[in-house]
Design an enzyme around this catalytic site. Sequence first.
Site, PDB file in Angstrom:
ATOM      1  N   GLU A   1       0.829  -1.202   0.000  1.00  0.00           N
ATOM      2  CA  GLU A   1       0.000   0.000   0.000  1.00  0.00           C
ATOM      3  C   GLU A   1       0.868   1.258   0.000  1.00  0.00           C
ATOM      4  OE1 GLU A   1      -0.252  -2.532   2.064  1.00  0.00           O
ATOM      5  OE2 GLU A   1      -2.322  -3.006   2.595  1.00  0.00           O
TER       6      GLU A   1
ATOM      7  N   PRO B   1      11.078 -15.201  -0.945  1.00  0.00           N
ATOM      8  CA  PRO B   1       9.901 -15.330  -0.077  1.00  0.00           C
ATOM      9  C   PRO B   1       9.304 -13.968   0.262  1.00  0.00           C
ATOM     10  CG  PRO B   1      11.811 -16.505   0.810  1.00  0.00           C
ATOM     11  CD  PRO B   1      12.304 -15.608  -0.273  1.00  0.00           C
ATOM     12  N   ARG B   2       8.071 -13.995   0.700  1.00  0.00           N
ATOM     13  CA  ARG B   2       7.372 -12.783   1.110  1.00  0.00           C
ATOM     14  C   ARG B   2       8.091 -12.110   2.284  1.00  0.00           C
ATOM     15  NH1 ARG B   2       4.050  -8.624  -0.065  1.00  0.00           N
ATOM     16  NH2 ARG B   2       2.397  -8.249   1.442  1.00  0.00           N
TER      17      ARG B   2
ATOM     18  N   GLY C   1      13.479  -5.067  -0.408  1.00  0.00           N
ATOM     19  CA  GLY C   1      13.642  -3.938  -1.305  1.00  0.00           C
ATOM     20  C   GLY C   1      14.449  -4.189  -2.562  1.00  0.00           C
ATOM     21  N   GLU C   2      14.775  -5.454  -2.881  1.00  0.00           N
ATOM     22  CA  GLU C   2      15.607  -5.737  -4.058  1.00  0.00           C
ATOM     23  C   GLU C   2      14.868  -6.498  -5.158  1.00  0.00           C
ATOM     24  OE1 GLU C   2      20.170  -6.013  -2.927  1.00  0.00           O
ATOM     25  OE2 GLU C   2      19.076  -7.726  -2.116  1.00  0.00           O
TER      26      GLU C   2
ATOM     27  N   SER D   1       2.313  -6.664 -11.951  1.00  0.00           N
ATOM     28  CA  SER D   1       2.777  -5.647 -12.886  1.00  0.00           C
ATOM     29  C   SER D   1       4.255  -5.316 -12.702  1.00  0.00           C
ATOM     30  CB  SER D   1       1.936  -4.375 -12.750  1.00  0.00           C
ATOM     31  OG  SER D   1       2.179  -3.721 -11.528  1.00  0.00           O
ATOM     32  N   GLU D   2       4.808  -5.553 -11.509  1.00  0.00           N
ATOM     33  CA  GLU D   2       6.229  -5.275 -11.293  1.00  0.00           C
ATOM     34  C   GLU D   2       7.091  -6.147 -12.196  1.00  0.00           C
ATOM     35  OE1 GLU D   2       6.008  -3.999  -6.565  1.00  0.00           O
ATOM     36  OE2 GLU D   2       6.602  -6.022  -7.122  1.00  0.00           O
TER      37      GLU D   2
END
Length: 456
Positions: free
Chosen positions: A83, A295-296, A338-339, A366-367
Amino acid sequence: MNRAEQTSAPSLSGGCAMELGVLVYRLYRALTYSASPFLHLHMRWRRLRGLEHSRRWPERFGHPSAVRPPGPLVWFHAVSLGEGMAAIPVIRRCNEMKPEMTILMTTTTVSAFEVIKKQLPVGVLHQFAPLDTPVAIDRFLGYWKPNAIVIMENELWPNLIMSASQLRIPLALLNARMSTKSFKRWSSPLLLPLASLLLSKFSLIVPLSTLQGIHYQLLQAPPFVINFSGDLKYVVNKFYVSSGTSESIRDLKAELSEMKVWIASSLHRGEEEVILGVHNLLLQSHPDSVVIIVPRHPHHGHQIAQKLRNDGQSVALRSRNEKLTSKKTNIYVVDTLGELREFYGVAPVAVIGGSFFPELTGHNLSEAAAAGCAVITGCHVGHFSHMVKAMQQENPLSITQVSSELELKEAVELLMSNPEILEARQRASKEVYESLSSCIISNVWNLLNLHIFRGK
């Protein structure tokens, strides 16, 4: 029923519903007020576990850690990383169009803060979001005095919304969505009047899809506040500020240049078993294949690597900057934050997790499409189903959806074995992304300027 009866009945029903909504809200306010001492202890416990910021955790009770600048201020609130990243493009446009306006952004999770702080424009303030208790909300609003509040996606916190309404602060809900489970809960006889009351306080609701718009209408949101702009998740990549591809990732890309590489991202617990099962099958026909597992949650990556090593397999772990030094090492586990966007540039094929078990609801596809990957997903995509449909309608080659481990193996193997098909799928996903992501930010800005900022 005659025409007069038809017009008067909803008015009576609406009045009764509103009264019941107020009653339910008063009960909620009393419960959250009485629960405040216990929540304080709970937050201290979370801090000890590293789930809250070690120094800034008092912000969760509305205590500020920064000075409020003079002049108008807009508060953007997002819970977690997804978000928050969707809010960044809107914040940047607001900064451009109204430079005299201070922007305050709040998030809830520490992990979201660690990534988002690198993306926020200069001058944007960050605080951790206050808990939805009367004291914390009143303290927060009393100090920051926002001129408008923009909430991302699915945050309907009664104390926040009602207090803002009493102070006549305009409220917007962007990329509004509600899971099937949440929709059923809010639709219950007890909570529907409360949902109707809360949604009536918004000046603007921008659902991320037509289906979500219907959900909000069924929850009795005023029709005139519902407007559409497109899904903000499409434009995250257009406004993402990269510090540049790191040397280690460039080295990894060179190291993998002669290999058949695929990436499995945003995996939830248990999905790595599906991916590793497919990987083992692919090795039989493509011994030069390498899978990158993301992983998440980073700590899950460390657990995956440890288990594989205990089973005698060779694994390279990102956080330790380990190399794929051996031909036996064909699994690379990313346990950092963040990578992901950089790693999408390493692999031509991307499998998006959070989609292989019924209880899951998908992740942003979409990323990977923006990076030019051939995109594959499972069938349990929840509120991302609109994204799958939209991309497939633009070009069926842009997204491949599979329903079993065997279908996943066949889909990845097809791309590994046929360079022409792989290139066509990569090109399709990139082109569809560019098409669907255009004009969204302009649409959102126009809606905010008209309904929230009142064109001032």
